[in-house]
Design a protein around this motif. Structure first.
Motif, PDB file in Angstrom:
ATOM      1  N   GLY A 271     -11.708 -11.485 -37.534  1.00  0.00           N
ATOM      2  CA  GLY A 271     -11.738 -10.820 -38.688  1.00  0.00           C
ATOM      3  C   GLY A 271     -10.533 -10.136 -38.673  1.00  0.00           C
ATOM      4  O   GLY A 271      -9.795  -9.451 -37.568  1.00  0.00           O
ATOM      5  N   ALA A 272      -9.785  -9.730 -39.756  1.00  0.00           N
ATOM      6  CA  ALA A 272      -8.545  -8.908 -39.765  1.00  0.00           C
ATOM      7  C   ALA A 272      -8.821  -7.487 -39.505  1.00  0.00           C
ATOM      8  O   ALA A 272      -8.071  -6.912 -38.894  1.00  0.00           O
ATOM      9  N   VAL A 273      -9.979  -6.819 -39.952  1.00  0.00           N
ATOM     10  CA  VAL A 273     -10.432  -5.552 -39.534  1.00  0.00           C
ATOM     11  C   VAL A 273     -10.273  -5.125 -38.306  1.00  0.00           C
ATOM     12  O   VAL A 273      -9.747  -4.174 -37.721  1.00  0.00           O
ATOM     13  N   ILE A 274     -11.079  -6.172 -37.414  1.00  0.00           N
ATOM     14  CA  ILE A 274     -11.113  -5.770 -35.971  1.00  0.00           C
ATOM     15  C   ILE A 274      -9.907  -6.230 -35.297  1.00  0.00           C
ATOM     16  O   ILE A 274      -9.611  -5.554 -34.159  1.00  0.00           O
ATOM     17  N   GLU A 275      -8.934  -7.084 -35.718  1.00  0.00           N
ATOM     18  CA  GLU A 275      -7.723  -7.271 -35.262  1.00  0.00           C
ATOM     19  C   GLU A 275      -6.956  -5.838 -35.468  1.00  0.00           C
ATOM     20  O   GLU A 275      -6.345  -5.491 -34.346  1.00  0.00           O
ATOM     21  N   LYS A 394      -2.686   3.832 -32.430  1.00  0.00           N
ATOM     22  CA  LYS A 394      -3.525   3.804 -33.753  1.00  0.00           C
ATOM     23  C   LYS A 394      -3.571   2.724 -34.311  1.00  0.00           C
ATOM     24  O   LYS A 394      -3.135   1.619 -33.925  1.00  0.00           O
ATOM     25  N   PRO A 395      -4.744   2.242 -35.200  1.00  0.00           N
ATOM     26  CA  PRO A 395      -4.782   0.982 -35.845  1.00  0.00           C
ATOM     27  C   PRO A 395      -3.647   0.593 -36.373  1.00  0.00           C
ATOM     28  O   PRO A 395      -3.097   1.351 -37.087  1.00  0.00           O
ATOM     29  N   ILE A 396      -3.292  -0.792 -36.535  1.00  0.00           N
ATOM     30  CA  ILE A 396      -2.325  -1.325 -37.166  1.00  0.00           C
ATOM     31  C   ILE A 396      -2.546  -1.650 -38.609  1.00  0.00           C
ATOM     32  O   ILE A 396      -3.551  -2.186 -38.931  1.00  0.00           O
ATOM     33  N   SER A 397      -1.511  -2.019 -39.325  1.00  0.00           N
ATOM     34  CA  SER A 397      -1.794  -2.468 -40.633  1.00  0.00           C
ATOM     35  C   SER A 397      -1.546  -3.896 -40.436  1.00  0.00           C
ATOM     36  O   SER A 397      -1.165  -4.633 -39.621  1.00  0.00           O
ATOM     37  N   TYR A 398      -2.353  -4.700 -41.452  1.00  0.00           N
ATOM     38  CA  TYR A 398      -2.601  -6.299 -41.215  1.00  0.00           C
ATOM     39  C   TYR A 398      -1.559  -7.116 -41.942  1.00  0.00           C
ATOM     40  O   TYR A 398      -1.562  -6.684 -43.059  1.00  0.00           O
ATOM     41  N   VAL A 399      -1.220  -8.149 -41.415  1.00  0.00           N
ATOM     42  CA  VAL A 399      -0.196  -9.067 -42.151  1.00  0.00           C
ATOM     43  C   VAL A 399      -0.796 -10.518 -42.105  1.00  0.00           C
ATOM     44  O   VAL A 399      -1.234 -10.878 -40.997  1.00  0.00           O
ATOM     45  N   ASP A 400      -1.160 -10.878 -43.188  1.00  0.00           N
ATOM     46  CA  ASP A 400      -1.633 -12.390 -43.075  1.00  0.00           C
ATOM     47  C   ASP A 400      -0.416 -13.395 -43.647  1.00  0.00           C
ATOM     48  O   ASP A 400       0.387 -13.171 -44.544  1.00  0.00           O
ATOM     49  N   PRO A 401      -0.116 -14.181 -42.333  1.00  0.00           N
ATOM     50  CA  PRO A 401       1.261 -15.003 -42.393  1.00  0.00           C
ATOM     51  C   PRO A 401       1.072 -15.965 -43.383  1.00  0.00           C
ATOM     52  O   PRO A 401       2.132 -16.967 -43.597  1.00  0.00           O
ATOM     53  N   LYS A 402      -0.245 -16.374 -44.128  1.00  0.00           N
ATOM     54  CA  LYS A 402      -0.314 -17.394 -45.146  1.00  0.00           C
ATOM     55  C   LYS A 402      -0.272 -16.765 -46.534  1.00  0.00           C
ATOM     56  O   LYS A 402      -0.039 -17.617 -47.496  1.00  0.00           O
ATOM     57  N   ASP A 403      -0.866 -15.654 -46.529  1.00  0.00           N
ATOM     58  CA  ASP A 403      -0.689 -15.109 -48.041  1.00  0.00           C
ATOM     59  C   ASP A 403      -0.625 -13.463 -48.201  1.00  0.00           C
ATOM     60  O   ASP A 403      -1.646 -12.926 -47.725  1.00  0.00           O
ATOM     61  N   SER A 404       0.251 -12.916 -48.704  1.00  0.00           N
ATOM     62  CA  SER A 404       0.403 -11.531 -48.479  1.00  0.00           C
ATOM     63  C   SER A 404      -0.451 -10.982 -49.373  1.00  0.00           C
ATOM     64  O   SER A 404      -0.737  -9.621 -49.462  1.00  0.00           O
ATOM     65  N   ARG A 405      -1.169 -11.452 -50.283  1.00  0.00           N
ATOM     66  CA  ARG A 405      -2.353 -10.723 -51.242  1.00  0.00           C
ATOM     67  C   ARG A 405      -3.409 -10.056 -50.243  1.00  0.00           C
ATOM     68  O   ARG A 405      -4.058  -9.482 -50.821  1.00  0.00           O
ATOM     69  N   THR A 409      -2.944  -1.825 -45.362  1.00  0.00           N
ATOM     70  CA  THR A 409      -2.269  -0.873 -44.607  1.00  0.00           C
ATOM     71  C   THR A 409      -3.636  -0.143 -43.854  1.00  0.00           C
ATOM     72  O   THR A 409      -4.668   0.229 -44.731  1.00  0.00           O
ATOM     73  N   ALA A 410      -3.504   0.088 -42.640  1.00  0.00           N
ATOM     74  CA  ALA A 410      -4.545   0.622 -41.959  1.00  0.00           C
ATOM     75  C   ALA A 410      -4.908   2.111 -42.683  1.00  0.00           C
ATOM     76  O   ALA A 410      -4.074   2.823 -42.795  1.00  0.00           O
ATOM     77  N   ALA A 411      -6.204   2.289 -43.048  1.00  0.00           N
ATOM     78  CA  ALA A 411      -6.727   3.524 -43.512  1.00  0.00           C
ATOM     79  C   ALA A 411      -6.883   4.538 -42.450  1.00  0.00           C
ATOM     80  O   ALA A 411      -6.860   5.850 -42.726  1.00  0.00           O
ATOM     81  N   SER A 412      -7.272   4.030 -41.288  1.00  0.00           N
ATOM     82  CA  SER A 412      -7.485   5.148 -39.975  1.00  0.00           C
ATOM     83  C   SER A 412      -6.109   5.152 -39.408  1.00  0.00           C
ATOM     84  O   SER A 412      -5.535   4.331 -39.208  1.00  0.00           O
ATOM     85  N   THR A 413      -6.164   6.629 -38.802  1.00  0.00           N
ATOM     86  CA  THR A 413      -5.013   7.100 -38.177  1.00  0.00           C
ATOM     87  C   THR A 413      -5.662   7.689 -36.785  1.00  0.00           C
ATOM     88  O   THR A 413      -4.689   8.526 -36.062  1.00  0.00           O
ATOM     89  N   ILE A 414      -6.899   7.378 -36.339  1.00  0.00           N
ATOM     90  CA  ILE A 414      -7.528   8.128 -35.186  1.00  0.00           C
ATOM     91  C   ILE A 414      -6.928   7.420 -33.830  1.00  0.00           C
ATOM     92  O   ILE A 414      -6.357   6.059 -33.887  1.00  0.00           O
ATOM     93  N   THR A 415      -6.919   8.059 -32.915  1.00  0.00           N
ATOM     94  CA  THR A 415      -6.556   7.514 -31.639  1.00  0.00           C
ATOM     95  C   THR A 415      -8.034   7.499 -30.860  1.00  0.00           C
ATOM     96  O   THR A 415      -9.151   7.842 -31.209  1.00  0.00           O
ATOM     97  N   VAL A 416      -7.984   6.931 -29.488  1.00  0.00           N
ATOM     98  CA  VAL A 416      -9.175   6.859 -28.737  1.00  0.00           C
ATOM     99  C   VAL A 416      -9.466   8.205 -27.967  1.00  0.00           C
ATOM    100  O   VAL A 416     -10.554   8.534 -27.746  1.00  0.00           O
ATOM    101  N   ALA A 417      -8.450   8.783 -27.547  1.00  0.00           N
ATOM    102  CA  ALA A 417      -8.784   9.989 -26.483  1.00  0.00           C
ATOM    103  C   ALA A 417      -9.532  11.069 -27.372  1.00  0.00           C
ATOM    104  O   ALA A 417      -9.141  11.311 -28.510  1.00  0.00           O
TER     105      ALA A 417
END
Length: 524
Positions: A271-275, A394-405, A409-417
């Motif tokens: 899944g893109a979210v867990i990526e 921090k979590p990264i934004s997701y890019v679909d190389p097949k369809d930009s729709r 943009t990652a909504a979370s800005t948390i870190t692990v520590a």
């Protein structure tokens, strides 16, 4: 009429010459109920199937909350790409699994246990029922439990608040029975889990389940949640606290569902979210969950970590476009067991309980970090200590190389520590996000937590096909529940109408109605 008379004559004739018939004519290859009673086989044999069916398969998990929560994504445009993953309900079958493969045999075990004066098997069956129905109610809301087995024309559903009260009451009774028979070994040959019939281990499941259910009520009924949570935390039998305690169930010779769907059918991928979370947070478990890409160019946005997932509710034009995306780890093809309830989840439950001031929960930071360490250890991943100190990634934004729709943009800005200076809201987000990451292959509770707390922060579906048929999910919202199955809507209509009324004013039997514990209110 002539045929009936002939049949009656034959029946009378047979009745006069059946002395010794059962003994003389018993198939030597067939096992009778009397034979099955020996060594408790008649009572114990159903448990393997019942416990196996606590979990679902493709249409119950992969194309539902696995996708909704972004653990997995389908490359396949099922039903013209208008299906459960895009909020138009096509499949809704966990109900039938629970009632057909858990509740029905459990009812038979309870009856046989009573007839044969073996109440402990009945106690075990009651626990398995709660394990199943506590999952089912998290999907639908009101369900049939206390009235199960009724011959009434309309079988009423339990209101959610009544259901949880009954769960807690029955867990009290179950634990009392187990405690009085802790050294009993009768379950040993029938237990398909790693517990091998150990009642002390099943007692840990009782407490852990109580804690899980208590946390579900933390916002809607905080007083009951605290009482039940503290009862679980203080019980002398303990909780699932180490990976050796994990509730792990046999696949009974079957292929792990996610491996079958992925490798045999090519119908699921990462899944893109867990990526977004695992790549961004540099999570070492990623290689234990997923296989790296064969074509690294698909992850051009992060080439050093070659994994690519599919967006929740993605726009899909052709299956071939995303079949090359990341599969689950090949290790899943050979596993013989699957996780049902793990120590990591319990540690995160304790971390949240600590934030909420429940006695006996311990320090939130200690439990949070222990949950991460337990998960890394359970999956055989390295680097937990370094991961725990990362206050930058921090979590990264997701890019679909097949369809930009499908990009987001990652909504979370948390870190692990862990940061002691953070407020409780930010600490809760960290706890629930890590609980989410640890819950791979046992994902229902992640959907529960998301509806209850709003965490982890995930994107909306890219393609929203909700509508008047099953309920409208607004563009800024997510699916809330599954509707009751069609067989109940048409065959138990009055009870379904009553059940909808039990969900509160304005409720509908649709995917937009919140469950009882999903208050939508603040977490603290």
């Amino acid at each position: 009429m002539k045929q009936i008379i002939v049949a009656l004559i034959c029946l009378i004739a047979l009745g006069s010459c059946t002395k010794g018939f059962e003994t003389a004519n018993q198939n030597p290859n067939q096992i009778s109920d009397e034979m099955l009673k020996q060594d408790f086989n008649l009572l114990g044999s159903p448990f393997s199937g019942m416990i196996f069916n606590l979990n679902g398969h493709q249409v119950e998990e992969d194309l539902c909350y696995d996708n909704w929560m972004g653990y997995m994504g389908t490359p396949t445009d099922f039903v013209g790409n208008v299906n459960n993953t895009t909020y138009y309900i096509r499949w809704n079958s966990y109900w039938n699994r629970v009632y057909g493969s858990v509740m029905s045999p459990a009812k038979q075990v309870l009856q046989l246990a009573d007839e044969n004066k073996q109440p402990l098997f009945g106690t075990w069956a009651k626990l398995v029922r709660i394990l199943a129905v506590s999952k089912l109610t998290a999907i639908h809301g009101p369900v049939i439990y206390s009235n199960y087995g009724s011959s009434a024309a309309s079988i009423l559903y339990d209101k959610e608040s009544d259901l949880y009260a009954l769960f807690f009451k029955q867990l009290d009774s179950i634990q009392s029975d187990f405690r009085a028979n802790a050294a009993d070994k009768r379950f040993t040959k029938f237990d398909p889990t790693n517990y091998k019939g150990s009642i002390p281990q099943w007692m840990k499941v009782v407490n852990s389940l109580r804690l899980r259910l208590a946390m579900r009520l933390s916002k809607v009924d905080p007083a009951t949640a605290k009482i039940q949570g503290e009862k679980a935390l203080s019980d002398a039998a303990g909780l699932i606290a180490t990976n050796a305690d994990n509730f792990v169930n046999s696949l009974n010779g079957a292929v792990m569902p996610v491996a079958q769907i992925c490798y045999e059918w090519d119908d699921t991928r990462m899944g893109a979210v867990i990526e977004s979370f695992m790549v961004g947070l540099k999570d070492g478990r990623i290689s234990k969950y997923f296989a790296p890409l064969s074509n690294a160019s698909l992850a051009a946005d992060h080439p050093d970590i070659p994994y690519k997932g599919i967006r929740n509710g993605a726009y899909i034009n052709a299956k071939a476009d995303r079949v090359p995306f990341s599969k689950v780890s090949e290790d899943f093809k050979s596993v013989t067991k699957r996780r049902d309830f793990c120590a990591a989840e319990v540690a995160f439950l304790k971390a949240e309980a600590g934030l909420r001031g429940w006695a006996g929960a311990g320090d939130p930071k200690t439990n949070y970090e222990n949950g991460i360490k337990l998960s890394f250890e359970d999956w055989g991943a390295s680097g937990a200590d370094t991961y725990l100190t990362d206050a930058v990634s921090k979590p990264i934004s997701y890019v679909d190389p097949k369809d930009s729709r499908n990009n987001f943009t990652a909504a979370s800005t948390i870190t692990v520590a862990w940061n002691a200076a953070d407020n409780n809201e930010l600490k809760l987000e960290k706890i629930i996000t890590q609980k989410y990451l640890a819950a791979f292959t046992q994902t229902l509770e992640a959907w529960v937590d998301f509806r209850r707390t709003g965490y982890p922060k995930i994107p909306h579906v890219a393609k929203n096909d909700s509508g008047p048929d099953w309920g409208v999910i607004a563009a800024d919202q997510w699916i809330k529940r599954m509707p009751f199955i069609n067989a109940e809507r048409t065959g138990n209509t009055a009870a379904v109408t009553d059940a909808v009324g039990k969900m509160g004013a304005g409720a509908k039997d649709d995917i937009a109605t919140r469950l009882w514990w999903d208050t939508g209110g603040p977490n603290f």
